[in-house]
Design a protein around this motif. Structure first.
Motif, PDB file in Angstrom:
ATOM      1  N   ILE A 138       7.506   7.953 -19.420  1.00  0.00           N
ATOM      2  CA  ILE A 138       8.064   7.966 -18.058  1.00  0.00           C
ATOM      3  C   ILE A 138       7.017   8.454 -17.059  1.00  0.00           C
ATOM      4  N   LEU A 139       6.268   9.494 -17.461  1.00  0.00           N
ATOM      5  CA  LEU A 139       5.232  10.036 -16.579  1.00  0.00           C
ATOM      6  C   LEU A 139       4.169   8.989 -16.281  1.00  0.00           C
ATOM      7  N   GLY A 140       3.720   8.287 -17.334  1.00  0.00           N
ATOM      8  CA  GLY A 140       2.703   7.261 -17.125  1.00  0.00           C
ATOM      9  C   GLY A 140       3.215   6.095 -16.305  1.00  0.00           C
ATOM     10  N   ALA A 141       4.445   5.648 -16.612  1.00  0.00           N
ATOM     11  CA  ALA A 141       5.015   4.517 -15.882  1.00  0.00           C
ATOM     12  C   ALA A 141       5.226   4.861 -14.414  1.00  0.00           C
ATOM     13  N   GLN A 142       5.679   6.092 -14.143  1.00  0.00           N
ATOM     14  CA  GLN A 142       5.910   6.482 -12.754  1.00  0.00           C
ATOM     15  C   GLN A 142       4.605   6.569 -11.980  1.00  0.00           C
ATOM     16  N   GLY A 143       3.571   7.124 -12.614  1.00  0.00           N
ATOM     17  CA  GLY A 143       2.285   7.233 -11.931  1.00  0.00           C
ATOM     18  C   GLY A 143       1.702   5.882 -11.570  1.00  0.00           C
ATOM     19  N   VAL A 144       1.766   4.945 -12.505  1.00  0.00           N
ATOM     20  CA  VAL A 144       1.225   3.603 -12.246  1.00  0.00           C
ATOM     21  C   VAL A 144       2.101   2.853 -11.260  1.00  0.00           C
ATOM     22  N   PHE A 145       3.420   2.879 -11.480  1.00  0.00           N
ATOM     23  CA  PHE A 145       4.338   2.081 -10.664  1.00  0.00           C
ATOM     24  C   PHE A 145       4.408   2.603  -9.235  1.00  0.00           C
ATOM     25  N   TYR A 146       4.437   3.910  -9.043  1.00  0.00           N
ATOM     26  CA  TYR A 146       4.533   4.466  -7.689  1.00  0.00           C
ATOM     27  C   TYR A 146       3.328   4.046  -6.846  1.00  0.00           C
ATOM     28  N   ASN A 147       2.139   4.247  -7.392  1.00  0.00           N
ATOM     29  CA  ASN A 147       0.944   3.920  -6.614  1.00  0.00           C
ATOM     30  C   ASN A 147       0.800   2.417  -6.403  1.00  0.00           C
ATOM     31  N   GLY A 148       1.137   1.639  -7.437  1.00  0.00           N
ATOM     32  CA  GLY A 148       1.067   0.198  -7.287  1.00  0.00           C
ATOM     33  C   GLY A 148       2.052  -0.318  -6.256  1.00  0.00           C
ATOM     34  N   PHE A 149       3.286   0.206  -6.282  1.00  0.00           N
ATOM     35  CA  PHE A 149       4.291  -0.240  -5.315  1.00  0.00           C
ATOM     36  C   PHE A 149       3.932   0.232  -3.906  1.00  0.00           C
ATOM     37  N   PHE A 150       3.347   1.412  -3.796  1.00  0.00           N
ATOM     38  CA  PHE A 150       2.939   1.928  -2.490  1.00  0.00           C
ATOM     39  C   PHE A 150       1.901   1.008  -1.846  1.00  0.00           C
ATOM     40  N   LEU A 151       0.883   0.631  -2.591  1.00  0.00           N
ATOM     41  CA  LEU A 151      -0.146  -0.259  -2.056  1.00  0.00           C
ATOM     42  C   LEU A 151       0.435  -1.637  -1.743  1.00  0.00           C
ATOM     43  N   SER A 152       1.324  -2.104  -2.622  1.00  0.00           N
ATOM     44  CA  SER A 152       1.935  -3.424  -2.402  1.00  0.00           C
ATOM     45  C   SER A 152       2.799  -3.426  -1.148  1.00  0.00           C
ATOM     46  N   TYR A 153       3.514  -2.327  -0.896  1.00  0.00           N
ATOM     47  CA  TYR A 153       4.384  -2.281   0.286  1.00  0.00           C
ATOM     48  C   TYR A 153       3.563  -2.236   1.569  1.00  0.00           C
ATOM     49  N   LEU A 154       2.391  -1.632   1.514  1.00  0.00           N
ATOM     50  CA  LEU A 154       1.518  -1.655   2.682  1.00  0.00           C
ATOM     51  C   LEU A 154       1.042  -3.069   2.995  1.00  0.00           C
ATOM     52  N   SER A 174       2.593  -6.184   1.759  1.00  0.00           N
ATOM     53  CA  SER A 174       3.674  -7.133   2.024  1.00  0.00           C
ATOM     54  C   SER A 174       5.026  -6.520   1.668  1.00  0.00           C
ATOM     55  N   PRO A 175       5.720  -5.920   2.626  1.00  0.00           N
ATOM     56  CA  PRO A 175       7.054  -5.375   2.355  1.00  0.00           C
ATOM     57  C   PRO A 175       8.045  -6.450   1.902  1.00  0.00           C
ATOM     58  N   ARG A 176       7.913  -7.664   2.424  1.00  0.00           N
ATOM     59  CA  ARG A 176       8.843  -8.734   2.071  1.00  0.00           C
ATOM     60  C   ARG A 176       8.775  -9.040   0.562  1.00  0.00           C
ATOM     61  N   ILE A 177       7.564  -9.152   0.026  1.00  0.00           N
ATOM     62  CA  ILE A 177       7.422  -9.417  -1.409  1.00  0.00           C
ATOM     63  C   ILE A 177       7.977  -8.255  -2.223  1.00  0.00           C
ATOM     64  N   CYS A 178       7.776  -7.046  -1.753  1.00  0.00           N
ATOM     65  CA  CYS A 178       8.269  -5.868  -2.486  1.00  0.00           C
ATOM     66  C   CYS A 178       9.793  -5.857  -2.547  1.00  0.00           C
ATOM     67  N   HIS A 179      10.461  -6.176  -1.454  1.00  0.00           N
ATOM     68  CA  HIS A 179      11.925  -6.211  -1.469  1.00  0.00           C
ATOM     69  C   HIS A 179      12.430  -7.343  -2.361  1.00  0.00           C
ATOM     70  N   ARG A 180      11.739  -8.473  -2.348  1.00  0.00           N
ATOM     71  CA  ARG A 180      12.134  -9.560  -3.240  1.00  0.00           C
ATOM     72  C   ARG A 180      11.921  -9.143  -4.700  1.00  0.00           C
ATOM     73  N   PHE A 181      10.840  -8.426  -4.958  1.00  0.00           N
ATOM     74  CA  PHE A 181      10.570  -7.912  -6.302  1.00  0.00           C
ATOM     75  C   PHE A 181      11.707  -7.005  -6.770  1.00  0.00           C
ATOM     76  N   VAL A 182      12.150  -6.089  -5.910  1.00  0.00           N
ATOM     77  CA  VAL A 182      13.233  -5.182  -6.278  1.00  0.00           C
ATOM     78  C   VAL A 182      14.533  -5.960  -6.470  1.00  0.00           C
ATOM     79  N   GLY A 183      14.748  -6.983  -5.651  1.00  0.00           N
ATOM     80  CA  GLY A 183      15.936  -7.809  -5.838  1.00  0.00           C
ATOM     81  C   GLY A 183      15.960  -8.469  -7.205  1.00  0.00           C
ATOM     82  N   PHE A 184      14.827  -9.024  -7.632  1.00  0.00           N
ATOM     83  CA  PHE A 184      14.739  -9.625  -8.964  1.00  0.00           C
ATOM     84  C   PHE A 184      14.877  -8.555 -10.059  1.00  0.00           C
ATOM     85  N   LEU A 185      14.319  -7.373  -9.804  1.00  0.00           N
ATOM     86  CA  LEU A 185      14.436  -6.282 -10.780  1.00  0.00           C
ATOM     87  C   LEU A 185      15.886  -5.852 -10.955  1.00  0.00           C
ATOM     88  N   GLU A 186      16.628  -5.801  -9.862  1.00  0.00           N
ATOM     89  CA  GLU A 186      18.038  -5.429  -9.941  1.00  0.00           C
ATOM     90  C   GLU A 186      18.861  -6.521 -10.623  1.00  0.00           C
TER      91      GLU A 186
END
Length: 366
Positions: free
Chosen positions: A229-245, A247-259
């Motif tokens: 969990i620690l490793g996944a959170q560290g990688v995913f948080y930073n990756g999602f942070f850079l991605s949201y900077l 393209s927020p639209r792609i990030c929201h679509r990504f979360v929609g597919f994840l849900e």
């Protein structure tokens, strides 16, 4: 003088120890005294403890930690209520939730879907997840769901479902917080309003965290799971942070597919309970933290009922993020907290009465 006092103290300690041993030996069952039980008795006690219906754990823990212990130095505080009160779901609304998929319409959607596919593969591999190709309909559900595999090492048991849920919820709570923090700083930096997006994103992160805390009442993660969990959170948080900077639209679509995948997972869990594949969950009651958070009524507090509530939450997040992915990111208001000129017409809300599985199109809400 110093040596005389030392000898007297030692004799006193020896007499005290002798009296303690005599009182312990006089007990009817010495094995119940945790401080003096032998190693074999300790192992047996832990085995008996984990045989209770509420304890499904990946490691041999004597007891599950208290998630919300009372404040140590706050005698004047009675209770701290949650910041966001959960909307009330009806049984009919929760049973109407079904698996759905939004078709990709452009390259941005395809990028988001590919990222979710890779993440899903990694999560399936890490949690040992698999399922049959056949499908059934859970009770009261109009949507078929595949049964989990029940053969070999990959058989989905109560323990493996909980491991998967813990890992899933620890990841699912990240995007809402990252998006809210980025939009908050964006609003401060540009000296402009956010039009209600931050509140919904924070509420989503809070809701996912409550899912995680609920499952932690039933399964205490082991050291290896915590490290994952620690490793996944560290990688995913930073990756999602850079991605949201970028393209927020792609990030929201990504979360929609994840849900979408989360709704599918919980639908399969419910289907396994209905098929009798998870006997330990058939009469298991939901933890007290879940009963308070979802306001679960009497007679509807089983493990299956809990999964219905969580699946409905994931379906709501699916709708919210697909809708946000359809909007203009810097100018459109949040349709889930807005007031409408004609409230009688169907429109997005915080609850699930008008839920759209693949999200609302911009022309429908703007």
């Amino acid at each position: 003088m110093y040596s005389t006092r030392t000898v007297a103290t030692s004799l006193t300690n020896l007499r005290t120890a002798a009296k303690l041993l005599q009182s312990v030996s006089a007990l009817p069952d010495v094995s119940k005294t945790a401080c003096l039980r032998p190693c074999s008795a300790t192992i047996l006690a832990r085995h008996n403890e984990c045989s209770q219906p509420r304890c499904f754990t990946s490691t041999a823990q004597l007891k599950i930690k208290e998630i919300f212990p009372p404040p140590p130095d706050s005698p004047s505080i009675k209770v701290t209520p949650p910041a966001w009160h959960h909307p009330v779901y009806t049984e009919e609304q929760m049973n109407a939730i079904h698996v759905a998929h939004r078709e990709t319409q452009n390259w941005a959607d395809r990028v988001a879907l590919a990222a979710v596919t890779v993440l899903r593969w990694g999560m399936d591999t890490a949690t040992g997840y698999t399922h049959d190709k056949g499908s059934i309909k859970p009770k009261g559900d109009s949507n078929p769901a595949a049964l989990s595999q029940n053969k070999g090492w990959f058989a989905m048991s109560e323990r493996k479902w909980l491991v998967r849920a813990l890992f899933l919820e620890s990841v699912a709570g990240v995007p809402g917080m990252v998006a809210a923090s980025v939009r908050h700083l964006h609003s401060l930096r540009r000296l402009k309003r956010d039009h209600g997006w931050i509140e919904t994103l924070l509420e989503e992160a809070y809701n996912e965290r409550m899912h995680l805390l609920t499952f932690m009442k039933m399964a205490e993660p082991g050291r290896f799971m915590k490290l994952m969990i620690l490793g996944a959170q560290g990688v995913f948080y930073n990756g999602f942070f850079l991605s949201y900077l970028i393209s927020p639209r792609i990030c929201h679509r990504f979360v929609g597919f994840l849900e979408e995948e989360a709704v599918l997972t919980y639908t399969r869990m419910i289907a396994d309970i209905d098929a009798g594949k998870l006997p330990k969950w058939e009469k298991l009651e939901a933890p007290e933290i879940a009963i308070r958070y979802w306001n679960m009524p009497e007679g509807h507090r089983s493990m299956r009922d809990l999964l219905l509530y969580i699946r409905a939450d994931e379906a709501k997040h699916r709708e919210v993020n697909h809708t946000l992915g359809n909007l203009e990111q810097n100018t459109d208001p949040n349709p889930f907290v807005s007031e409408y000129e004609d409230p009688s017409k169907p429109h997005p809300t915080k609850s699930i009465e008008n839920i759209k599985p693949v999200g609302w199109e911009r022309k429908e809400v703007m």
